[in-house]
Write an enzyme that holds these catalytic residues in place. Sequence first.
Site, PDB file in Angstrom:
ATOM      1  N   GLU B 310      44.259  46.688  12.157  1.00 44.33           N
ATOM      2  CA  GLU B 310      45.415  46.258  12.775  1.00 44.33           C
ATOM      3  C   GLU B 310      46.539  46.177  11.728  1.00 44.33           C
ATOM      4  OE1 GLU B 310      43.758  43.488  16.607  1.00 44.33           O
ATOM      5  OE2 GLU B 310      43.980  42.637  14.823  1.00 44.33           O
ATOM      6  N   ASP B 384      36.482  42.922  21.478  1.00 37.26           N
ATOM      7  CA  ASP B 384      37.345  41.944  20.826  1.00 37.26           C
ATOM      8  C   ASP B 384      37.165  40.528  21.875  1.00 37.26           C
ATOM      9  OD1 ASP B 384      39.222  40.359  19.541  1.00 37.26           O
ATOM     10  OD2 ASP B 384      40.604  41.883  19.773  1.00 37.26           O
ATOM     11  N   GLU B 412      40.790  32.470  23.356  1.00 39.26           N
ATOM     12  CA  GLU B 412      41.727  33.464  23.418  1.00 39.26           C
ATOM     13  C   GLU B 412      41.784  34.264  24.671  1.00 39.26           C
ATOM     14  OE1 GLU B 412      41.798  36.209  20.099  1.00 39.26           O
ATOM     15  OE2 GLU B 412      43.114  37.573  21.076  1.00 39.26           O
TER      16      GLU B 412
END
Lengths: 720, 720
Positions: B310, B384, B412
Amino acid sequence: MKTRSIVFVIMCCLIQLVRAENGYELWLRYQPIEDASLLDSYRQKHIALFVPVSSDTLKAAKKELQLGLRGLLNYSSQEIASWNELKEGTLIAGTPRSLPGLKDTDVYRKLDRLTEEGYLIASSHIEKKAVTIIAARTDIGVLYGVFRYLQLMQTHQSLAHLDIADSPKLKYRMLNHWDNLNGTVERGYAGYSLWNWERLPRYKDPRYTDYARANASIGINGIVLNNVNAEAKSLRTDWLVKASGLADVFRPYGIKIYLTAKFSAPKEIGGLDTANPKDERVRQWWKDKVKEIYGLIPDFGGFLVKANSEGQPGPQDYGCSHAEGANLLGEALEPYGGIVFWRAFVYQNERHVDRVVTGYNEFKPLDGQFGKNVFVQPKNGPIDFQPREPFHPLFGSMPDTPLAMEFQITQENLGHAGHLVYLGTLFEETLQSDTYANGKGTTVSKVLQNYQHTHGMSALAGVPNVGTDLNWTGHLFGQANWYAFGRLSWNPDMHATDIAAEWVKMTFSTKQEVLEPILRIMSMSREAYVNYTMPLGLNHIMNYDTHNGPEPWHNDPVWTAFDYHKVTKDSIGVDRTMQGSGATRQYHSPVFDKFDDLNTCPESYLLWFHRLPWDYKLKSGKTLWNGLVDHYYKGVEEVRQMQRLWDTLKGKIDNERFRHVATLLKYQEQEAIWWRDGCLLFFQQYSGRPIPSQYEQPAHSLKYYQSIPFPYDWNGVYEH
Amino acid sequence: MKTRSIVFVIMCCLIQLVRAENGYELWLRYQPIEDASLLDSYRQKHIALFVPVSSDTLKAAKKELQLGLRGLLNYSSQEIASWNELKEGTLIAGTPRSLPGLKDTDVYRKLDRLTEEGYLIASSHIEKKAVTIIAARTDIGVLYGVFRYLQLMQTHQSLAHLDIADSPKLKYRMLNHWDNLNGTVERGYAGYSLWNWERLPRYKDPRYTDYARANASIGINGIVLNNVNAEAKSLRTDWLVKASGLADVFRPYGIKIYLTAKFSAPKEIGGLDTANPKDERVRQWWKDKVKEIYGLIPDFGGFLVKANSEGQPGPQDYGCSHAEGANLLGEALEPYGGIVFWRAFVYQNERHVDRVVTGYNEFKPLDGQFGKNVFVQPKNGPIDFQPREPFHPLFGSMPDTPLAMEFQITQENLGHAGHLVYLGTLFEETLQSDTYANGKGTTVSKVLQNYQHTHGMSALAGVPNVGTDLNWTGHLFGQANWYAFGRLSWNPDMHATDIAAEWVKMTFSTKQEVLEPILRIMSMSREAYVNYTMPLGLNHIMNYDTHNGPEPWHNDPVWTAFDYHKVTKDSIGVDRTMQGSGATRQYHSPVFDKFDDLNTCPESYLLWFHRLPWDYKLKSGKTLWNGLVDHYYKGVEEVRQMQRLWDTLKGKIDNERFRHVATLLKYQEQEAIWWRDGCLLFFQQYSGRPIPSQYEQPAHSLKYYQSIPFPYDWNGVYEH
């Protein structure tokens, strides 16, 4: 009963140990009364409780009363529901509306003595039964009365023969949050914003209610939710809906919410190509926006605006005056009873102008041009929340304009949350300054009480020091500054020491051995800070970014400390007399004369108004240099004295709070030395004079002090 | 005694009312035991206390014991200082070093059963006096034993005939904070960072100690202070000094601190022109930096690194492998016993590659190339932190590399702190998955316990969900996820339901009427979340920015949800079998076969591994479309059931916590409907099939659901 009380006290102590003293409860601790006879006398006043509740505000009042009585007296009173059940030792609370029978009591006629938000607390007899009555004309008055009543017990006062009538002297008692919408707080040192925008309006953190309780207990009735360095999106519908959630929590506590308004909002979020106040589409946009707001928040307070200052947009962008800008918003709010606070803190970093004179020069000519629902809001002094400033000359100079005053409770320039500085004395010094605007006795406080006007516009605003820290204010003693501000917004003529005593009794103890040293610490603390940072009228020589720590050497085109101290080999200070920038002329005589004349100017403002040679003789007979040295050393010594006083409390208060303050005082001493040595070594380069040998000499070189990294400051934006 | 107990209980209840239940105490509440006979039996075990303290860790243990006993038993034991004073009912705690006499007891030889951090809790007789002994080989073992001992009482277990020996099964039990240095927390939903960098190291917030206590109570022994999306300045001297302040607080609690290391640090803060691992200057810079760190923090734990993922810099920038990069840091740390955690979460937004296969493809070939003090750290699953993922295929595929696993405790992708989702079941599902790497029974847990290796490298890491909120985790039930993670890091074979029961008893009550409904809520909550968001193996269709709320329609070049659901008029799902991306091949047989074969693939992973037509027949006999609809509706119904279960607790637990959870469950129901209707209406555009009429039909159009603004999320950076 006695054995039970003793057991109870033991239990409480034990439970304290399990739940650490983290300061969250603020001054609303309602700790058990330990004195058995006092406890007994208090209990006898609460045999029964008669508090009919017909509104959310009265519910809040009753809840607070029950909470307080349970905590203080460990006692649940019998609740009664009608006058017939009245018995000896009943506590009664209400308004003529919630308690119609009140009209038949001797208390009723006394209600005339109160303003809308005032309250009475009176001992009385009803059908020969001794009762206590908390009465008011409105529900919020009852809530204020309840807090005051609980305070009487928290501070161990007698409940016999009560006859208290109290009304606020100012109508708008405001906290101006500098909270950014991303959760950071500009110049906040106690964590982050209390507002959880992600969860609002659906989840209302119980902490909001505790915040409302604390504020209502000191009379705050308005909260500006967001930063004056505003983002236009705070006025967007989705954000207004979130704000309405906070308004719902605060409403029962008599607190209205306000928002800052970015002047360019019609362009930024309104789809217009201009924010020109003379453009009909702009006027209509603001009217529509205000209508939308009141649809969501029927008791919305109004707008706070920072315009044409430090890069913010404003009416001058379109050739209009501050008054024209403020009136644009005022007219939109007027149909709903909303208010505009228009800040007079305007400057644009123009180095050729003495910043001290700009606010007055810009606003004085506009006197009389502002709408009836518009306040002009100067800061307390003409620069920017320095540790000591003379009062802002606009106070007393705009007789035809309602003036609000903005104090800073967060210690931007007073050591952040790391230093113990009681601001009550700073607030009092400003409020009791005599402007002589209307002859002797026209204090700033009187100006704020708006003696000139009849339409009731009076206000005090404070930039709060609260955040997400467990103890709200980072430093436990920051709570005292919040408390003091609130009390002064209710009555700007209160004495700082009286307020401090209230706070200490409620927060720590009523015992002399605790009260006395803490009061001494508080009363000396602000002068200590002035001494070790910026004595004799010095100002604005703090670190450029963080505003903490010394940086008299800062020198760049945007901001140079040299504009503020103008040090040379010969002299130091800024000539603001008639021979200089003429700032003295902005004050009425005899204030003008006092400041302008070196012989009468108070030494605390010496270098603020005068530029003087290093050998100038002070009243003490010492040279200016030696006097300066004395002040810096005295400041550090005062911090050490504060430490010694605090150390006497070991074992007399809980360990957690003792250690918290002791650690921070140590930290404060280190920073005081950093200030003292950094400033003196810097100025010494110019004065060429020694630090008298009786003093401990600086342990390091100037270079060392200049290389100390400034403590990390978490907020990106530093203007204000 | 009896009367006193009753009075005591009443007092406690009253004091509860004054100090609201805000959740700050977590599971370390030490509430008074109400059952009189249980209380009496507990008190008899604590007539005296014999805990000599010769270290900060033993001091912490003794302090916790005293705190716990006072709270639970309202009783101060007599303290004794030698074996001679021993009496019936003494509680003894120590190591052979702090308590040499231990060697003469029957407990001593049992110490061999423990690892270095383990503890014994044993009932024993010494000179015919019944005593209880908490013993360990090290001081930290004693502290862990004390927490376990207090837990026995908190959960109302008998203290008779104790014989507990317990040692952690994993050596490194880590919390990886994603805290930015500016105080925000990436993917944090409980306020802001606990670390007050401005005040560190001089002022150590007492909250740090409470954080250490909570973590030690569940066995955590490592904390990475800052975000894997790292800033190089965290390794600068001034920041290291601040970090050392936290290390000082955590040390007595057996917790080492770690920092993330930005691979480009030698360039960014080291003055070099490269960060090439093959450059001698770079190697030397890291060695010097590590030496500096150990000078400040002698027990520094090591580095956590996110590299070449990333957009983060890494060894591949210089043509080097992950192993070469990791070993660069490993070699620098090796002389001091420091450790590297090197993340295997690597992807660079390349749309032509199936993201599920990248981690394995990148790391599997490197097996055996990593230094002995280097962990490779995959996430629990290959994408993820989705609500459900199959275990990461690297587990079981790198026999010659120590593997740490990273779970996400912060929610998240599981509704942030707004949704009640107990993650214990998710954790257990992954840990108990059988990799078959070494035949049947080679669970992920076994892989983590590192059955292949002898050098004792084993680890579990969790990204915590804590912040400055008063209750630490935003949602009270977030505390359970923190608790469960800690317990599993100690023993990855514990059952999620057992952990939940411990937590509920310590946090709420041991009473069946409270315990039972809460356990039911917890056990159903994660499956409910999967059902109303991403059932049948769907994943990664959440909102692009906030990762909360549905956005299966998101479609832009950087990230398109279409890569993850690949919906068309004919089919939905991703073919990851050998006919597709071949992700199934990354698993050992028979896991490979099970996933690859449509007939054996669990329906919970159906659309993860297979692409299927809308009319595909599920095991229930229903079509895929109807089955999908069923799951979404079931999820919402399960939230409603959770609400009904919670409502039964009204009056049985305190009002504050009752209301907090009730409000959030309402919020969760709204968002569950948003997910359900948003996803189904979106997919319906393709399937062209109706939502069966027995279901309540969506109240709004797809367009409406698409226009709902995503809840404000306060952190600027969204990658992970």
